[in-house]
Design a protein around this motif. Structure first.
Motif, short mmCIF file in Angstrom:
data_model
loop_
_atom_site.label_atom_id
_atom_site.label_comp_id
_atom_site.label_asym_id
_atom_site.label_seq_id
_atom_site.Cartn_x
_atom_site.Cartn_y
_atom_site.Cartn_z
N ILE A 69 0.85 -1.18 0.00
CA ILE A 69 0.00 0.00 0.00
C ILE A 69 0.88 1.24 0.00
N SER A 70 0.46 2.25 -0.74
CA SER A 70 1.17 3.52 -0.74
C SER A 70 0.15 4.65 -0.80
N ARG A 71 0.61 5.83 -0.43
CA ARG A 71 -0.33 6.94 -0.30
C ARG A 71 0.30 8.23 -0.83
N ASP A 72 -0.50 8.99 -1.50
CA ASP A 72 -0.13 10.34 -1.96
C ASP A 72 -0.80 11.31 -1.00
N TYR A 73 -0.02 11.87 -0.09
CA TYR A 73 -0.59 12.72 0.95
C TYR A 73 -1.05 14.07 0.40
N VAL A 74 -0.39 14.54 -0.62
CA VAL A 74 -0.77 15.83 -1.20
C VAL A 74 -2.00 15.67 -2.09
N GLY A 75 -2.02 14.60 -2.86
CA GLY A 75 -3.10 14.38 -3.80
C GLY A 75 -4.29 13.61 -3.24
N ASN A 76 -4.22 13.21 -1.97
CA ASN A 76 -5.31 12.46 -1.34
C ASN A 76 -5.67 11.21 -2.12
N ALA A 77 -4.66 10.42 -2.40
CA ALA A 77 -4.88 9.16 -3.13
C ALA A 77 -4.17 8.03 -2.40
N VAL A 78 -4.65 6.84 -2.63
CA VAL A 78 -4.04 5.65 -2.05
C VAL A 78 -4.00 4.57 -3.13
N TYR A 79 -2.95 3.77 -3.08
CA TYR A 79 -2.73 2.76 -4.09
C TYR A 79 -2.49 1.41 -3.44
N LEU A 80 -2.82 0.36 -4.16
CA LEU A 80 -2.53 -0.99 -3.68
C LEU A 80 -1.90 -1.77 -4.82
N GLU A 81 -0.63 -2.08 -4.67
CA GLU A 81 0.09 -2.89 -5.63
C GLU A 81 -0.06 -4.34 -5.20
N MET A 82 -0.64 -5.16 -6.08
CA MET A 82 -0.92 -6.55 -5.75
C MET A 82 -0.13 -7.45 -6.68
N ASN A 83 0.77 -8.23 -6.10
CA ASN A 83 1.59 -9.17 -6.85
C ASN A 83 1.31 -10.59 -6.39
N GLY A 84 1.67 -11.54 -7.21
CA GLY A 84 1.45 -12.93 -6.85
C GLY A 84 0.01 -13.25 -6.52
N LEU A 85 -0.90 -12.73 -7.32
CA LEU A 85 -2.32 -12.89 -7.02
C LEU A 85 -2.74 -14.35 -7.08
N GLN A 86 -3.59 -14.71 -6.14
CA GLN A 86 -4.11 -16.06 -6.03
C GLN A 86 -5.63 -16.05 -6.18
N ALA A 87 -6.20 -17.20 -6.43
CA ALA A 87 -7.64 -17.29 -6.62
C ALA A 87 -8.39 -16.75 -5.41
N GLU A 88 -7.85 -16.95 -4.23
CA GLU A 88 -8.52 -16.49 -3.01
C GLU A 88 -8.47 -14.98 -2.83
N ASP A 89 -7.75 -14.29 -3.70
CA ASP A 89 -7.76 -12.83 -3.67
C ASP A 89 -8.95 -12.26 -4.45
N THR A 90 -9.69 -13.11 -5.12
CA THR A 90 -10.86 -12.66 -5.86
C THR A 90 -11.89 -12.06 -4.92
N ALA A 91 -12.27 -10.82 -5.18
CA ALA A 91 -13.21 -10.11 -4.32
C ALA A 91 -13.50 -8.75 -4.92
N VAL A 92 -14.46 -8.08 -4.32
CA VAL A 92 -14.64 -6.65 -4.60
C VAL A 92 -13.77 -5.90 -3.60
#
Length: 121
Positions: A69-92
């Motif tokens: 997870i990373s965050r842009d404090y000035v721009g009020n944004a947040v990001y989630l970099e997801m690697n090695g995705l597995q079937a159990e990561d399937t979700a909203v």
């Protein structure tokens, strides 16, 4: 009003990567914490990762070492970099802001609409 706009979800194969983005908009003065939650069919919504106003991060055990997870404090944004995705990561996946302050005072918490992540073989 405060609104959250998520993007970056989609269909990916097992072992693949995705990057989720969440942009907060409105008359925002400050945000305490920003994070990502997810909800799979028939399951409760769970915390995936969060980042505080001071930069502290918290991850679910199931994603440690794979998601960042990373965050842009000035721009009020947040990001989630997801690697090695597995079937159990399937979700909203939902973005959430905790403790939003607008220029007129305390606004509260806000959720995004969610973005679907599907991991298939």
């Amino acid at each position: 009003q405060v609104q959250l706009a998520e993007s970056g979800g989609g269909l990916v194969q097992i072992g693949g990567s995705l990057r989720l983005s969440c942009q907060a908009s409105g008359s925002i003065f400050a945000i305490d914490a920003m994070g990502w939650y997810r909800q799979a069919p028939g399951q409760q919504r769970e915390l995936v990762a969060s980042v505080s106003s001071s930069g502290g991060t918290n991850y679910a055990d199931s994603v440690k070492g794979r998601f960042t997870i990373s965050r842009d404090y000035v721009g009020n944004a947040v990001y989630l970099e997801m690697n090695g995705l597995q079937a159990e990561d399937t979700a909203v996946y939902y973005c959430k802001c905790d403790g939003v302050y607008v220029h007129s005072g305390y606004f509260g918490d806000q959720w995004g609409q969610g973005t679907q992540v599907t991991v298939s073989s």
